[in-house]
Scaffold this motif. Sequence first.
Motif, PDB file in Angstrom:
ATOM      1  N   SER A 482       0.818  -1.206   0.000  1.00 42.00           N
ATOM      2  CA  SER A 482       0.000   0.000   0.000  1.00 42.00           C
ATOM      3  C   SER A 482       0.853   1.257   0.000  1.00 42.00           C
ATOM      4  N   ILE A 483       2.057   1.166   0.576  1.00 45.08           N
ATOM      5  CA  ILE A 483       2.923   2.341   0.652  1.00 45.08           C
ATOM      6  C   ILE A 483       3.581   2.642  -0.697  1.00 45.08           C
ATOM      7  N   SER A 484       4.107   1.589  -1.344  1.00 46.77           N
ATOM      8  CA  SER A 484       4.954   1.810  -2.518  1.00 46.77           C
ATOM      9  C   SER A 484       4.256   1.596  -3.852  1.00 46.77           C
ATOM     10  N   CYS A 485       2.999   1.121  -3.839  1.00 53.93           N
ATOM     11  CA  CYS A 485       2.374   0.738  -5.108  1.00 53.93           C
ATOM     12  C   CYS A 485       2.221   1.924  -6.054  1.00 53.93           C
ATOM     13  N   PHE A 486       1.793   3.083  -5.524  1.00 49.60           N
ATOM     14  CA  PHE A 486       1.569   4.198  -6.421  1.00 49.60           C
ATOM     15  C   PHE A 486       2.883   4.812  -6.893  1.00 49.60           C
ATOM     16  N   GLY A 487       3.916   4.771  -6.025  1.00 52.32           N
ATOM     17  CA  GLY A 487       5.226   5.229  -6.482  1.00 52.32           C
ATOM     18  C   GLY A 487       5.741   4.395  -7.631  1.00 52.32           C
ATOM     19  N   ASP A 488       5.607   3.065  -7.508  1.00 52.53           N
ATOM     20  CA  ASP A 488       6.007   2.180  -8.600  1.00 52.53           C
ATOM     21  C   ASP A 488       5.144   2.413  -9.838  1.00 52.53           C
ATOM     22  N   PHE A 489       3.865   2.707  -9.608  1.00 52.57           N
ATOM     23  CA  PHE A 489       2.970   2.950 -10.737  1.00 52.57           C
ATOM     24  C   PHE A 489       3.366   4.222 -11.488  1.00 52.57           C
ATOM     25  N   LEU A 490       3.757   5.261 -10.746  1.00 51.66           N
ATOM     26  CA  LEU A 490       4.207   6.484 -11.409  1.00 51.66           C
ATOM     27  C   LEU A 490       5.490   6.257 -12.204  1.00 51.66           C
ATOM     28  N   LEU A 491       6.395   5.477 -11.643  1.00 54.52           N
ATOM     29  CA  LEU A 491       7.620   5.154 -12.382  1.00 54.52           C
ATOM     30  C   LEU A 491       7.297   4.348 -13.632  1.00 54.52           C
ATOM     31  N   PHE A 492       6.325   3.440 -13.519  1.00 55.04           N
ATOM     32  CA  PHE A 492       5.904   2.681 -14.690  1.00 55.04           C
ATOM     33  C   PHE A 492       5.305   3.609 -15.749  1.00 55.04           C
ATOM     34  N   LEU A 493       4.535   4.606 -15.317  1.00 56.84           N
ATOM     35  CA  LEU A 493       4.004   5.581 -16.265  1.00 56.84           C
ATOM     36  C   LEU A 493       5.134   6.337 -16.958  1.00 56.84           C
ATOM     37  N   GLY A 494       6.204   6.616 -16.217  1.00 56.96           N
ATOM     38  CA  GLY A 494       7.360   7.254 -16.840  1.00 56.96           C
ATOM     39  C   GLY A 494       7.977   6.389 -17.929  1.00 56.96           C
ATOM     40  N   LYS A 495       8.058   5.076 -17.673  1.00 57.30           N
ATOM     41  CA  LYS A 495       8.595   4.163 -18.684  1.00 57.30           C
ATOM     42  C   LYS A 495       7.670   4.086 -19.889  1.00 57.30           C
ATOM     43  N   VAL A 496       6.352   4.057 -19.617  1.00 58.37           N
ATOM     44  CA  VAL A 496       5.382   4.049 -20.715  1.00 58.37           C
ATOM     45  C   VAL A 496       5.500   5.330 -21.540  1.00 58.37           C
ATOM     46  N   PHE A 497       5.727   6.454 -20.863  1.00 58.23           N
ATOM     47  CA  PHE A 497       5.913   7.726 -21.575  1.00 58.23           C
ATOM     48  C   PHE A 497       7.089   7.650 -22.541  1.00 58.23           C
ATOM     49  N   VAL A 498       8.214   7.132 -22.084  1.00 56.10           N
ATOM     50  CA  VAL A 498       9.405   7.021 -22.940  1.00 56.10           C
ATOM     51  C   VAL A 498       9.130   6.102 -24.125  1.00 56.10           C
ATOM     52  N   VAL A 499       8.567   4.919 -23.850  1.00 50.26           N
ATOM     53  CA  VAL A 499       8.297   3.955 -24.925  1.00 50.26           C
ATOM     54  C   VAL A 499       7.276   4.526 -25.907  1.00 50.26           C
ATOM     55  N   CYS A 500       6.242   5.160 -25.383  1.00 51.88           N
ATOM     56  CA  CYS A 500       5.150   5.656 -26.220  1.00 51.88           C
ATOM     57  C   CYS A 500       5.641   6.679 -27.228  1.00 51.88           C
ATOM     58  N   PHE A 501       6.359   7.688 -26.764  1.00 49.15           N
ATOM     59  CA  PHE A 501       6.791   8.745 -27.668  1.00 49.15           C
ATOM     60  C   PHE A 501       7.963   8.302 -28.548  1.00 49.15           C
ATOM     61  N   THR A 502       8.765   7.339 -28.083  1.00 45.46           N
ATOM     62  CA  THR A 502       9.805   6.789 -28.952  1.00 45.46           C
ATOM     63  C   THR A 502       9.187   5.969 -30.075  1.00 45.46           C
ATOM     64  N   VAL A 503       8.186   5.147 -29.751  1.00 44.69           N
ATOM     65  CA  VAL A 503       7.501   4.364 -30.776  1.00 44.69           C
ATOM     66  C   VAL A 503       6.782   5.271 -31.764  1.00 44.69           C
ATOM     67  N   PHE A 504       6.202   6.366 -31.267  1.00 48.80           N
ATOM     68  CA  PHE A 504       5.552   7.312 -32.177  1.00 48.80           C
ATOM     69  C   PHE A 504       6.564   7.897 -33.164  1.00 48.80           C
ATOM     70  N   GLY A 505       7.752   8.277 -32.659  1.00 44.59           N
ATOM     71  CA  GLY A 505       8.801   8.744 -33.562  1.00 44.59           C
ATOM     72  C   GLY A 505       9.208   7.671 -34.557  1.00 44.59           C
ATOM     73  N   GLY A 506       9.245   6.406 -34.098  1.00 46.68           N
ATOM     74  CA  GLY A 506       9.568   5.310 -35.007  1.00 46.68           C
ATOM     75  C   GLY A 506       8.513   5.109 -36.080  1.00 46.68           C
ATOM     76  N   LEU A 507       7.241   5.244 -35.706  1.00 43.67           N
ATOM     77  CA  LEU A 507       6.160   5.119 -36.693  1.00 43.67           C
ATOM     78  C   LEU A 507       6.306   6.161 -37.793  1.00 43.67           C
ATOM     79  N   MET A 508       6.592   7.392 -37.391  1.00 41.08           N
ATOM     80  CA  MET A 508       6.743   8.446 -38.381  1.00 41.08           C
ATOM     81  C   MET A 508       7.972   8.225 -39.259  1.00 41.08           C
TER      82      MET A 508
END
Length: 608
Positions: A482-508
């Motif tokens: 309960s203490i660390s789940c949201f912190g890990d979730f935010l870090l996971f969102l950061g990783k998704v952000f990097v992958v998402c915009f890198t893949v978008f650049g790759g698509l283009m």
Amino acid sequence: MFISGYAVVAGAAERLVLGYDSFGNICGRKNTPVEGANLSGLDMTNKKYVFFLNSCSLEIQSPKISSLSLCVSSCPQQQLNSLEDLQSFARNNDSFLCVYSLNVSSYTVNPKAAQLCPTLPVPPSKSFPLFNRCVPQNPECYSKYASVLISMVNEMDVFHRILSGILAGRDTVIGLSVLALAFSLILVLAFRFIQTLFIHTLIALVVFGLLFVSGVLLWLHYDYRNDPSTELETEKENVKFLLGYAILSTIITVVLLTLIFVLRKRLPFSVQLFRIVGKIIGRIPFLLFQPLWTFLILIVFWVFWVAVLLSLGTAGTAQATSGGQVEYRALSGICYMAWYHFVGLIWTSEFILACQQMVIAGAVVTCYFNRNKNNPPPHPVLSSISVLFCYHLGTAVKGSFLITLLRIPRIVLLYLCNILNQKKNAKHLFDCCSCWVCFPKSCLRYFNQHAYTTTAINGTNFCTSAKDAACILARNSAKLASISCFGDFLLFLGKVFVVCFTVFGGLMAFNYHRQLQAWVVPLLLVGFFAYLMSHSLLSVFEVTADAMFLCFAIDMETNDGTAEKPYFVDQELLTFVSQSNKLTEGQNHRNTRPFQDNEDGTELQPMT
């Protein structure tokens, strides 16, 4: 190492993209002679284009093109109608369109010139940038040439088509990897000095990016599917993969939106959590540089891995045939070696990341179990690296091997489930496969991190540390999660952000090179590398938080806050844990000891 050395010796990846002539010379580089081929081993550094002597009437003869091919420095831009025109073109452009053994001065006088020179008239042609071929521009010749080239590419097996796509898009892959690194570094700095506004901005960017990428993928799938010129197998594979990527991206978007809604009340606590983690990192500033070294090591390994893969794909023996020509015959069993090589990619990458996690955990443990918080121990990172290399490399090997064992069956079952789904039979087996495929591998990674932290505390081996960590987590899993789940979730969102915009650049970027390129697999590699980069750089916060909370749990179990056994925890962390548990459980903790006593008498002590 045997696979790597064999691949480098037996392979020649340049053949796949640079092209080669009928005499075994790779265009655009110096060559070594082939026994029995007099015209092999020539210096083709300035001759980068493949020219077919009979480009208007090509035929495929199991599975090579029947026409002689040469390496030339430039393609004829205008039609050449006579041998005199060929001679003039050679002298003016330093590009010789006749067989190398025929001197340019003999073009018009040698009686064999008709057999050694291209069929007249030579149509105007332009260099094709992807495979460096001289493509005829005459409509009739172009249609025949394209038809033969399409047939030849379609007869290639999937493995070689994928390698062609990787080689053709190698510059784009490198550029996108640099882009992913830039995004990751920006997020590291942002998380170090985190504010509430940044969290809302990150969530908005991730949601927008996922929705936008899903829309682009669906649009590209519709565009490819309705394109009447889609004839190549690589293009048909692009259509299938684009649909799969679009569906996966949409599912991830829906799941993340649901999780964001459920965890929205923990936003203020996540800010406080990252402030506490940032305070610990402030005591050990060199922790922020640790992921950079890991990233550099990963880059070196990935470059080596891709080079070996390309060499495996082109491994073959050059054999001289009648007439002094050369044929390359592929070696059997290469595909099986490639699968073994793929396992090595996963295991070695996970091992490098495990070493980073152990170094960070060791440094955090050293600083946590230090009574004087204002005077941290000297060089905790270097000390942790020294302990890792002297005593605990086997622990990192075992932990990374467990993750590899989980990943490989998932990949195999995904493939089998896809076949079963297409055949629409054995539904019960498909359901069983789906349950295993959906099992979250992040649980094992989370458990391994705590095993590494326990190893740093006790100095025990992986199995003993894993057992001790399991006992601690079993007694305190609800509170720790309960203490660390949201912190890990935010870090996971950061990783998704990097992958998402890198893949978008790759698509283009990849969308501009549709022809003859299986770019869906390079795009998948880009996404994989982007995730590993972001995970490598952002995991310093994740591992620090996990190690801090496990140390806190052990501190609460082995000490009682009295003068004889005082706590190691500082007041800010203790207050944060109490407030977080109050929010989770809906009740006030009157005791400053939120974790239960150790009932079985097992005591974990910090290393001295």
